[in-house]
Write an enzyme that holds these catalytic residues in place. Structure first.
Site, PDB file in Angstrom:
ATOM      1  N   ASP A   1      46.422  42.434  38.039  1.00 26.68           N
ATOM      2  CA  ASP A   1      45.137  41.653  38.592  1.00 26.68           C
ATOM      3  C   ASP A   1      45.442  40.385  39.486  1.00 26.68           C
ATOM      4  OD1 ASP A   1      42.559  41.988  38.771  1.00 26.68           O
ATOM      5  OD2 ASP A   1      42.184  41.448  36.047  1.00 26.68           O
TER       6      ASP A   1
ATOM      7  N   GLU B   1      40.658  42.788  48.008  1.00 27.29           N
ATOM      8  CA  GLU B   1      39.510  42.458  47.691  1.00 27.29           C
ATOM      9  C   GLU B   1      38.251  42.004  48.692  1.00 27.29           C
ATOM     10  OE1 GLU B   1      40.356  41.275  43.075  1.00 27.29           O
ATOM     11  OE2 GLU B   1      38.623  40.398  43.607  1.00 27.29           O
TER      12      GLU B   1
ATOM     13  N   HIS C   1      34.582  43.965  39.675  1.00 33.38           N
ATOM     14  CA  HIS C   1      34.880  42.708  38.721  1.00 33.38           C
ATOM     15  C   HIS C   1      33.945  42.471  38.568  1.00 33.38           C
ATOM     16  CE1 HIS C   1      38.617  42.978  40.082  1.00 33.38           C
ATOM     17  NE2 HIS C   1      39.365  43.831  41.204  1.00 33.38           N
TER      18      HIS C   1
HETATM   19  O1  G3H Z   1      39.986  40.807  37.217  1.00 35.29           O
HETATM   20  C1  G3H Z   1      39.075  40.444  36.010  1.00 35.29           C
HETATM   21  C2  G3H Z   1      37.888  40.794  36.264  1.00 35.29           C
HETATM   22  O2  G3H Z   1      37.235  40.838  37.380  1.00 35.29           O
HETATM   23  C3  G3H Z   1      37.149  40.370  34.895  1.00 35.29           C
HETATM   24  O3  G3H Z   1      35.857  39.903  35.091  1.00 35.29           O
HETATM   25  O4  G3H Z   1      35.913  38.235  32.894  1.00 35.29           O
HETATM   26  O5  G3H Z   1      33.295  38.497  34.772  1.00 35.29           O
HETATM   27  O6  G3H Z   1      34.573  40.387  32.845  1.00 35.29           O
HETATM   28  P1  G3H Z   1      35.390  39.178  33.952  1.00 35.29           P
HETATM   29 ZN    ZN Z   2      38.572  40.702  38.207  1.00 35.01          ZN
END
Ligand code: G3H
Ligand code: ZN
Length: 303
Positions: free
Chosen positions: A80, A134, A215
């Site tokens: 990620d 992204e 995300h």
């Molecule tokens: O890549 C990780 C996420 O986009 C998680 O986002 O912490 O708002 O669930 P969040």
């Molecule tokens: Zn994210």
């Protein structure tokens, strides 16, 4: 077993989304696997650069692979928010199934230039690897923010999505459609929800021509998530909600046994609390595909 690419195709056909949950320790990984296994739905475990640094790139790869093989179960691993080509290649070489190459902090043209180079390099390591790019700005940090920033001026336009995908060759696109990383305290308390721009999701999906990832899923309105999936979101990332449950479970585990020092007697409460969050999110993302909550005796308790 199907690979991550064919699962993504199937998710689109079935009108569901793959749940992506970040992990940074064994408590989180056990909870994510156990929930998905119980519901019989595929799942993606994600590890950002910080999470990978803590767990070890090769070590987390080995753990996820071991679960996949031992249980013959479709759990996959995503690198990620990877900001450098070097760490993206390191994750690809270690065996990650997909890479989120995130140059979204840069101006769009430079983001596109670097992402295109990353796609070329990563496909060179393993042609089947899934690469996500992204665009837009949804903030950083899966944590509790003092204030919920207004990111509305950074929303992705369909034209940006079309050009970015055509130029870079990414397999998956992560746009800014009302989502944001992390939660405000009011979101943690359930008093406020993130709201999504559903119409824009449909337009961006049509223009991009590739599956979309949402995300910043934590704290998002349930109905908006359902509509977002209908409109073209195929992967949803959740992290902060799990971290909140992890902390409260850890505190509860410690408080319940004042003099306890045995980790495996304290941590199951944290696993259980995180698992409840993952179960709820997977049920929502998979809709009718979740047939039941039946547990294969002895299997989920074994992990
Ligand atoms: O890549 C990780 C996420 O986009 C998680 O986002 O912490 O708002 O669930 P969040
Ligand atoms: Zn994210």
């Amino acid at each position: 077993m199907q690979d991550i690419r064919s699962l993504l195709e199937r998710a689109q056909k079935d009108g569901v989304a793959l749940g992506h949950f970040n992990v940074s320790d064994l408590v989180l990984l056990k909870a994510v696997f156990s929930a998905a296994h119980e519901l019989r739905v595929p799942v993606i475990a994600g590890a950002s650069e910080g999470e990978r640094e803590f767990m070890g790139v090769r070590q987390i790869t080995a753990q996820v692979r071991a679960l996949r093989e031992e249980y013959d179960f479709p759990i996959f691993l995503n690198a990620d928010h990877t900001h450098t080509l070097e760490s993206a290649v390191e994750a690809a070489q270690a065996g990650f199934d997909s890479i989120v190459f995130d140059a979204s902090a840069l101006p769009l043209e430079e983001n596109a230039r670097q992402t295109r180079l990353a796609v070329e390099a990563l496909k060179g390591v393993r042609p089947a690897i899934l690469v996500e790019g992204e665009i837009g700005n949804i903030g950083t940090g899966s944590e509790i923010h003092e204030l919920a920033t207004d990111f509305s001026r950074y929303l992705t336009t369909p034209e940006e999505a079309r050009q970015f995908v055509a130029f870079t060759g990414v397999d998956v696109l992560a746009p800014a459609v009302g989502n944001m990383h992390g939660m405000s305290q009011k979101m943690v308390e359930g008093e406020k929800k993130k709201r999504l721009d559903i119409e824009r999701i449909g337009q961006v999906r049509a223009a991009a021509g590739v599956p979309l990832t949402l995300h910043g899923g934590s704290g998002t309105d349930d109905e908006d998530l359902r509509k977002a999936i209908e409109a073209g979101i195929s992967i949803i990332h959740i992290n902060t909600e799990l971290r909140v449950a992890w902390r409260s479970g850890l505190e509860a585990g410690l408080a319940a046994q004042e003099h306890q020092v045995v980790p495996y007697k304290i941590l199951p409460i944290a696993v259980a609390r995180v698992k409840q969050v993952v179960l709820a999110r997977l049920r929502l993302f998979n809709g009718d595909q979740v047939t039941s909550g039946e547990v294969e005796a002895g299997v989920t308790s074994a992990v």
